[in-house]
Scaffold this motif. Structure first.
Motif, short mmCIF file in Angstrom:
data_model
loop_
_atom_site.label_atom_id
_atom_site.label_comp_id
_atom_site.label_asym_id
_atom_site.label_seq_id
_atom_site.Cartn_x
_atom_site.Cartn_y
_atom_site.Cartn_z
N ALA A 179 -3.02 -3.65 3.68
CA ALA A 179 -2.55 -2.79 4.76
C ALA A 179 -1.03 -2.72 4.80
O ALA A 179 -0.46 -1.73 5.25
CB ALA A 179 -3.09 -3.29 6.10
N GLY A 180 -0.38 -3.76 4.28
CA GLY A 180 1.08 -3.78 4.22
C GLY A 180 1.64 -2.97 3.06
O GLY A 180 2.84 -2.82 2.91
N GLY A 181 0.76 -2.47 2.19
CA GLY A 181 1.19 -1.60 1.11
C GLY A 181 1.44 -2.27 -0.23
O GLY A 181 1.72 -1.60 -1.21
N ASP A 182 1.36 -3.60 -0.29
CA ASP A 182 1.57 -4.31 -1.55
C ASP A 182 0.23 -4.88 -1.99
O ASP A 182 -0.31 -5.77 -1.35
CB ASP A 182 2.59 -5.43 -1.36
CG ASP A 182 2.93 -6.17 -2.65
OD1 ASP A 182 2.23 -5.99 -3.67
OD2 ASP A 182 3.90 -6.94 -2.64
N LEU A 183 -0.31 -4.36 -3.08
CA LEU A 183 -1.64 -4.75 -3.52
C LEU A 183 -1.67 -6.07 -4.27
O LEU A 183 -2.74 -6.61 -4.54
CB LEU A 183 -2.25 -3.66 -4.39
CG LEU A 183 -2.40 -2.30 -3.70
CD1 LEU A 183 -3.03 -1.29 -4.67
CD2 LEU A 183 -3.22 -2.39 -2.44
N SER A 184 -0.52 -6.63 -4.60
CA SER A 184 -0.52 -7.89 -5.34
C SER A 184 -0.78 -9.05 -4.38
O SER A 184 -0.43 -9.02 -3.21
CB SER A 184 0.81 -8.10 -6.06
OG SER A 184 1.84 -8.33 -5.14
N THR A 185 -1.42 -10.09 -4.93
CA THR A 185 -1.66 -11.31 -4.16
C THR A 185 -0.94 -12.50 -4.77
O THR A 185 -0.59 -13.44 -4.08
CB THR A 185 -3.17 -11.65 -4.08
OG1 THR A 185 -3.69 -11.78 -5.40
CG2 THR A 185 -3.92 -10.58 -3.32
#
Length: 103
Positions: A38-44
């Motif tokens: 939801a924050g726009g950064d798909l990396s974990t």
């Protein structure tokens, strides 16, 4: 996010979490992975070699979505539910909390 009228979906109650040192809002009943996306950064996380990883299987099998939650590295973001006050950080390598932006 805006949704079409009549979709029949309702989010859980809003809760305050911290993602990579930044306060943000998440919703009860949603996973840590959803809060990150939801924050726009798909990396974990990044691998030991520096490659980005993110949500892959979405059901806790592949271990690509590992993050640091409340100081515990190696937490699977896809099967960990958000809760009020949770501290979430993307993970670098085998369990090191990613440095906060500007830090």
């Amino acid at each position: 996010m805006r949704r079409l009228p009549g979709h029949g979906l309702r989010r859980g109650d809003a809760v305050a979490v911290t993602v990579d040192g930044e306060p943000t809002t998440a919703y009860l009943g949603e996973s840590v992975a959803v809060a990150l996306m939801a924050g726009g950064d798909l990396s974990t996380r990044t691998t030991k070699g520096g490659e980005n990883r993110g949500l892959f299987c979405g059901m806790g099998v592949c271990f690509d979505c590992l993050v640091v939650v409340d100081g515990v590295p190696g937490t699977r973001a896809c099967v960990t539910w958000v809760r009020d006050g949770m501290d979430i950080a993307r993970q670098d390598g085998p369990g090191v909390r990613r440095a906060a932006p500007g830090g």
